[in-house]
Design a protein around this motif. Structure first.
Motif, PDB file in Angstrom:
ATOM      1  N   UNK A 193     -17.878  -9.437 -98.449  1.00  0.00           N
ATOM      2  CA  UNK A 193     -19.343  -9.564 -98.525  1.00  0.00           C
ATOM      3  C   UNK A 193     -19.994  -9.424 -97.144  1.00  0.00           C
ATOM      4  N   UNK A 194     -19.285  -9.811 -96.092  1.00  0.00           N
ATOM      5  CA  UNK A 194     -19.817  -9.692 -94.734  1.00  0.00           C
ATOM      6  C   UNK A 194     -20.138  -8.243 -94.391  1.00  0.00           C
ATOM      7  N   UNK A 195     -19.202  -7.343 -94.685  1.00  0.00           N
ATOM      8  CA  UNK A 195     -19.448  -5.922 -94.396  1.00  0.00           C
ATOM      9  C   UNK A 195     -20.640  -5.421 -95.200  1.00  0.00           C
ATOM     10  N   UNK A 196     -20.754  -5.896 -96.464  1.00  0.00           N
ATOM     11  CA  UNK A 196     -21.907  -5.511 -97.281  1.00  0.00           C
ATOM     12  C   UNK A 196     -23.201  -5.946 -96.632  1.00  0.00           C
ATOM     13  N   UNK A 197     -23.237  -7.171 -96.142  1.00  0.00           N
ATOM     14  CA  UNK A 197     -24.451  -7.698 -95.516  1.00  0.00           C
ATOM     15  C   UNK A 197     -24.819  -6.910 -94.255  1.00  0.00           C
ATOM     16  N   UNK A 198     -23.800  -6.633 -93.437  1.00  0.00           N
ATOM     17  CA  UNK A 198     -24.064  -5.861 -92.208  1.00  0.00           C
ATOM     18  C   UNK A 198     -24.593  -4.471 -92.556  1.00  0.00           C
ATOM     19  N   UNK A 199     -24.066  -3.891 -93.624  1.00  0.00           N
ATOM     20  CA  UNK A 199     -24.492  -2.561 -94.059  1.00  0.00           C
ATOM     21  C   UNK A 199     -25.977  -2.567 -94.444  1.00  0.00           C
ATOM     22  N   UNK A 200     -26.396  -3.506 -95.294  1.00  0.00           N
ATOM     23  CA  UNK A 200     -27.816  -3.593 -95.696  1.00  0.00           C
ATOM     24  C   UNK A 200     -28.700  -3.735 -94.466  1.00  0.00           C
ATOM     25  N   UNK A 201     -28.345  -4.680 -93.596  1.00  0.00           N
ATOM     26  CA  UNK A 201     -29.201  -4.937 -92.434  1.00  0.00           C
ATOM     27  C   UNK A 201     -29.272  -3.716 -91.526  1.00  0.00           C
ATOM     28  N   UNK A 202     -28.109  -3.105 -91.268  1.00  0.00           N
ATOM     29  CA  UNK A 202     -28.082  -1.991 -90.315  1.00  0.00           C
ATOM     30  C   UNK A 202     -28.855  -0.795 -90.869  1.00  0.00           C
ATOM     31  N   UNK A 203     -28.698  -0.507 -92.165  1.00  0.00           N
ATOM     32  CA  UNK A 203     -29.419   0.631 -92.732  1.00  0.00           C
ATOM     33  C   UNK A 203     -30.919   0.393 -92.698  1.00  0.00           C
ATOM     34  N   UNK A 209     -31.869   9.801 -81.440  1.00  0.00           N
ATOM     35  CA  UNK A 209     -32.236   8.384 -81.473  1.00  0.00           C
ATOM     36  C   UNK A 209     -31.582   7.676 -82.652  1.00  0.00           C
ATOM     37  N   UNK A 210     -31.645   8.297 -83.838  1.00  0.00           N
ATOM     38  CA  UNK A 210     -31.107   7.605 -85.017  1.00  0.00           C
ATOM     39  C   UNK A 210     -29.580   7.559 -84.996  1.00  0.00           C
ATOM     40  N   UNK A 211     -28.923   8.514 -84.336  1.00  0.00           N
ATOM     41  CA  UNK A 211     -27.464   8.446 -84.207  1.00  0.00           C
ATOM     42  C   UNK A 211     -27.058   7.301 -83.281  1.00  0.00           C
ATOM     43  N   UNK A 212     -27.495   7.395 -82.028  1.00  0.00           N
ATOM     44  CA  UNK A 212     -27.120   6.345 -81.074  1.00  0.00           C
ATOM     45  C   UNK A 212     -27.615   4.992 -81.553  1.00  0.00           C
ATOM     46  N   UNK A 213     -28.866   4.955 -82.033  1.00  0.00           N
ATOM     47  CA  UNK A 213     -29.442   3.704 -82.511  1.00  0.00           C
ATOM     48  C   UNK A 213     -28.666   3.159 -83.699  1.00  0.00           C
ATOM     49  N   UNK A 214     -28.336   4.042 -84.622  1.00  0.00           N
ATOM     50  CA  UNK A 214     -27.606   3.612 -85.820  1.00  0.00           C
ATOM     51  C   UNK A 214     -26.252   3.028 -85.477  1.00  0.00           C
ATOM     52  N   UNK A 215     -25.512   3.702 -84.590  1.00  0.00           N
ATOM     53  CA  UNK A 215     -24.196   3.184 -84.179  1.00  0.00           C
ATOM     54  C   UNK A 215     -24.342   1.827 -83.489  1.00  0.00           C
ATOM     55  N   UNK A 216     -25.337   1.750 -82.592  1.00  0.00           N
ATOM     56  CA  UNK A 216     -25.552   0.508 -81.843  1.00  0.00           C
ATOM     57  C   UNK A 216     -25.895  -0.644 -82.786  1.00  0.00           C
ATOM     58  N   UNK A 217     -26.822  -0.416 -83.706  1.00  0.00           N
ATOM     59  CA  UNK A 217     -27.240  -1.477 -84.615  1.00  0.00           C
ATOM     60  C   UNK A 217     -26.067  -1.915 -85.499  1.00  0.00           C
ATOM     61  N   UNK A 218     -25.388  -0.930 -86.110  1.00  0.00           N
ATOM     62  CA  UNK A 218     -24.320  -1.269 -87.051  1.00  0.00           C
ATOM     63  C   UNK A 218     -23.151  -1.957 -86.356  1.00  0.00           C
ATOM     64  N   UNK A 219     -22.688  -1.350 -85.258  1.00  0.00           N
ATOM     65  CA  UNK A 219     -21.527  -1.942 -84.580  1.00  0.00           C
ATOM     66  C   UNK A 219     -21.908  -3.255 -83.907  1.00  0.00           C
ATOM     67  N   UNK A 220     -23.150  -3.327 -83.433  1.00  0.00           N
ATOM     68  CA  UNK A 220     -23.612  -4.571 -82.812  1.00  0.00           C
ATOM     69  C   UNK A 220     -23.650  -5.706 -83.826  1.00  0.00           C
ATOM     70  N   UNK A 221     -24.262  -5.462 -84.982  1.00  0.00           N
ATOM     71  CA  UNK A 221     -24.328  -6.492 -86.018  1.00  0.00           C
ATOM     72  C   UNK A 221     -22.929  -6.895 -86.472  1.00  0.00           C
ATOM     73  N   UNK A 222     -22.062  -5.881 -86.621  1.00  0.00           N
ATOM     74  CA  UNK A 222     -20.695  -6.177 -87.073  1.00  0.00           C
ATOM     75  C   UNK A 222     -19.987  -7.065 -86.051  1.00  0.00           C
ATOM     76  N   UNK A 223     -20.179  -6.753 -84.777  1.00  0.00           N
ATOM     77  CA  UNK A 223     -19.530  -7.537 -83.730  1.00  0.00           C
ATOM     78  C   UNK A 223     -20.018  -8.983 -83.749  1.00  0.00           C
ATOM     79  N   UNK A 224     -21.324  -9.155 -83.981  1.00  0.00           N
ATOM     80  CA  UNK A 224     -21.886 -10.500 -83.994  1.00  0.00           C
ATOM     81  C   UNK A 224     -21.422 -11.283 -85.226  1.00  0.00           C
ATOM     82  N   UNK A 225     -21.520 -10.651 -86.405  1.00  0.00           N
ATOM     83  CA  UNK A 225     -21.322 -11.415 -87.635  1.00  0.00           C
ATOM     84  C   UNK A 225     -19.914 -11.372 -88.213  1.00  0.00           C
ATOM     85  N   UNK A 226     -19.127 -10.342 -87.843  1.00  0.00           N
ATOM     86  CA  UNK A 226     -17.829 -10.212 -88.529  1.00  0.00           C
ATOM     87  C   UNK A 226     -16.643 -10.596 -87.662  1.00  0.00           C
ATOM     88  N   UNK A 227     -16.847 -10.692 -86.334  1.00  0.00           N
ATOM     89  CA  UNK A 227     -15.680 -10.968 -85.486  1.00  0.00           C
ATOM     90  C   UNK A 227     -15.644 -12.437 -85.044  1.00  0.00           C
TER      91      UNK A 227
END
Lengths: 480, 480
Positions: free
Chosen positions: B416-426, B462-480
């Protein structure tokens, strides 16, 4: 365009003033928004400043050409748009409705009651009424038709029976036609009996007793002809003419190619039934190239800039959904290589480069070909030649840019293997992009579909999934 | 368009035949390629079949309108193009050179010697000669000018002194002008003295003794006017007119808006110096919208379909290089999170989805705004309103599609964590795309740059770099 000194009699439609007028109208409309209901019900406004703003706004709107009123309305958020529309000169309402985009037209018609709509369409020609009819309430169309004579009713119904992309839907019925066996002098006298000639009249249509088209008499020739000469000796018999079923984009290309101003429309018995004019064709050209641009970006149709959020969502959802599906496929391709990525995590960082350059290069190829197709340059050509050239371009680009990124990757990760995989994957993905970039529009065209529609999304899907597959596959083979 | 029965006197330029003719010309040209050198030197051909093919090809070429010859040449690979060009009717060479695209024009001119070029430009008007002059060898321009009279030489030089995007470069000098104090009868008699009137003459320019524009007399009005009436009582004094320094795209929009066929060009003293015509403006509209499309796709200019590979590489390298740089930045963003990816390798598979939907959605926004700007709908508008709407659309789309992908990711990776990060990042990346999609074109326009130019590459960056940053950043904060 320059500002006019006072001493010349020529007044001027000043194009430089238009953006300033629009900006001022925006300001005034916004300032009057709080008293919208008073304005709507013709109640007195609370203070003098508001009254002055209202007077200025009404004056500005009444000075504008209907085409400019349309631009103003399209540029305003919905509430301000309603306010300004309410203040526009009612005698121009019909013209303005014809000029605005479909999306904005709907929002304007919604605010008008039956009497206002009937008044707006009262002075329109049959073809113009037909153009609006789809957007009008049935009751309004019915009552508007009742006030027309038999002939006009038949014209409206004829025009409404054609699809939007057929010449019949755009033709008008204001024709001047003559017989071939009269003299130019007679024609000139005949014309003088008109109160005014139809817009854009650059030629007069020559017909026989059964209205069958015999030729056209260009006004340019009529004016320099000997008055005693017969029309049949002056008229042109080589005529570009259209059938009401013809495609409007092809008609527009013919206008462009042969520099036409007007052209006759004839039925299957060559009987003259209408004409089409350059102003409609200019709109077709503008809309056609814009539709290609919108389609390539994944917008279904022209959108009201200030459409309600949910309308916009509806206009855009399909391509987003398709994009999500293709992105999901690409994601599964990566998922299949999770084992490789967990061993060499650098692959995750490098793979978007391979996919990205393929998408960019593929879009260059596809855009060029879609454009050439729209201009009729690809008819009869075999795709093989084009494919060979595009593959050549891809090979050169792949070797150049692949080597650059290969060296960068090598230095960055201190691994010549990664550098080698990078060069190979980029070159292969560019070759894939070139091949698919030629094949997608050629195949779409062959199967009778619009090559612009979604081609950008399609090629990106291929170069993304393909790029990931090539790069991660090569890495798995050579680096693990 | 239909095929003509034999019993009617109207012959027809048949649009349906054109693609067939082009296909046939392709076949014939290819079959004659082996004997190119014999054809060039007028030597007899080896066999009868070849002779017949040659005769058929020459006949086909001579039947075509110059605009169609241009399309044929643009659609042929370079060798076949040279062969066909060699066989085209020499008296139409000048017209064809005017019709082809710049890239193809160069390849045609290269094959012609000085005498052929001089013959080709001999019958061209001053404005047409000026249009070709940039592509002709200096010696040819010099000698072509020598044969013209003083006035024409001055006209050519005047037209050449303007930039391609200025009205002065497109104006022509074929004018019919009259005085205001004569009767319509006199005007009609005056016109009859011309052998022919300039193309597209829909109005006559009314000037005073110093050639200062007083008004225009539409032919439509002249024809219905009382012959005894003075021109000054019939002429229109509200005139859309241009300065030679005006921007051609603005002029084209004015033609479109006000349904013009021709319009006067005046100098700073209001002296009439030329006119512009709808056919040139149609070309401007076509080129303008196409340039936007090519620019958004990262092509610098219209390209010859069969340009040599290296020419194509040159036309496309810049955007590919820019794309590589932005992809490299995105790659480094991912690189910064290699630690997270090595722990949860699923992140590598999911991150392109977040980046991709942002790019798609951002391109929808930016395309819509670039288009509205091109139509003049955004002048005076504050970007705030538009931004609020686009952010609203992004929020709805983010929540809908983010939830869909969030559930898919949750099920796929049983987390469920990955699901949550996905919704937020998108959702966040779509909000970023909407904001930047509004700001890029608005800022480009504010700083006087063309908002279409590279906007698609910029937003994707912008959306590539931004998208990677947001998704990987959120994942790092919430999943690790």
């Amino acid at each position: 365009m320059s500002i006019e000194p006072q001493n010349t009699p020529v007044s001027e439609i000043d194009l430089e003033r238009l953006p300033l007028d629009i900006a001022r109208i925006h300001e005034l409309a916004e300032s009057l928004l709080p008293v919208y209901s008073q304005i709507e019900e013709n109640l007195p406004l609370p203070d003098e400043a508001m009254n002055q703003a209202l007077v200025e706004l009404i004056e500005l709107m009444h000075e504008l050409h209907p085409a400019d009123v349309a631009t103003v309305l399209e540029s305003l958020p919905q509430k301000e748009r309603m306010l300004v529309w309410h203040l526009a000169a009612p005698e121009e309402d019909g013209e303005v409705l014809l000029e605005v985009s479909d999306a904005v037209r709907e929002t304007l018609i919604e605010t008008m009651d039956k009497e206002e709509l009937l008044a707006a369409v009262e002075d329109l020609d049959a073809d113009e009424l037909a153009e609006l009819a789809d957007d009008l309430p049935n009751q309004v169309v019915y009552e508007a038709l009742k006030t027309r004579d038999e002939e006009e009713r038949a014209q409206v119904q004829a025009a409404m029976s054609y699809e939007d992309d057929q010449v019949g839907a755009l033709m008008d019925f204001e024709l001047v036609s003559i017989r071939a066996d009269v003299t130019c002098e007679v024609v000139l006298r005949y014309l003088r009996r008109f109160e005014s000639l139809p817009d854009h009249t650059d030629k007069i249509f020559v017909v026989d007793d059964h209205d069958v088209l015999q030729g056209v008499l260009p006004i340019r020739k009529l004016l320099v002809a000997d008055p005693e000469e017969l029309v049949e000796n002056v008229m042109a018999t080589e005529v570009v003419r259209f059938r009401p079923e013809d495609d409007v984009e092809e008609a527009a290309q013919a206008f462009e190619r042969y520099d036409l101003i007007t052209a006759p429309v004839v039925d299957e018995n060559k009987k003259l039934i209408g004409r089409i004019t350059i102003d409609e064709m200019v709109d077709v050209i503008r809309e056609e190239t814009e539709a290609d641009m919108l389609n390539m970006a994944g917008l279904q149709e022209e959108e009201d800039l200030f459409a309600p959020v949910l309308d916009s969502v509806r206009n855009r959802w399909m391509w987003l959904a398709i994009n999500l599906c293709t992105a999901f496929v690409a994601s599964r391709v990566i998922g299949a290589f999770e084992g490789s990525i967990s061993k060499i995590v650098a692959l995750a960082a490098l793979m978007p480069i391979v996919a990205g350059i393929g998408g960019n290069s593929g879009n260059q190829t596809i855009t060029m070909i879609v454009r050439a197709m729209a201009m009729g340059q690809l008819s009869g050509m075999r795709a093989g030649r084009l494919l060979r050239k595009e593959v050549g371009v891809a090979l050169v680009n792949g070797l150049i840019w692949g080597s650059v990124m290969g060296v960068v990757a090598w230095l960055l990760y201190d691994s010549p293997g990664i550098g080698f995989v990078m060069v190979s994957a980029m070159t292969l993905n560019l070759l894939l992009a070139a091949t698919v970039g030629v094949l997608i529009p050629v195949l779409m065209d062959k199967f009778g579909r619009d090559p612009a529609l979604g081609s950008s999304v399609l090629i990106t899907a291929v170069t993304d999934s393909g790029g990931f597959l090539i790069f991660l596959g090569l890495a798995t083979i050579f680096l693990l």
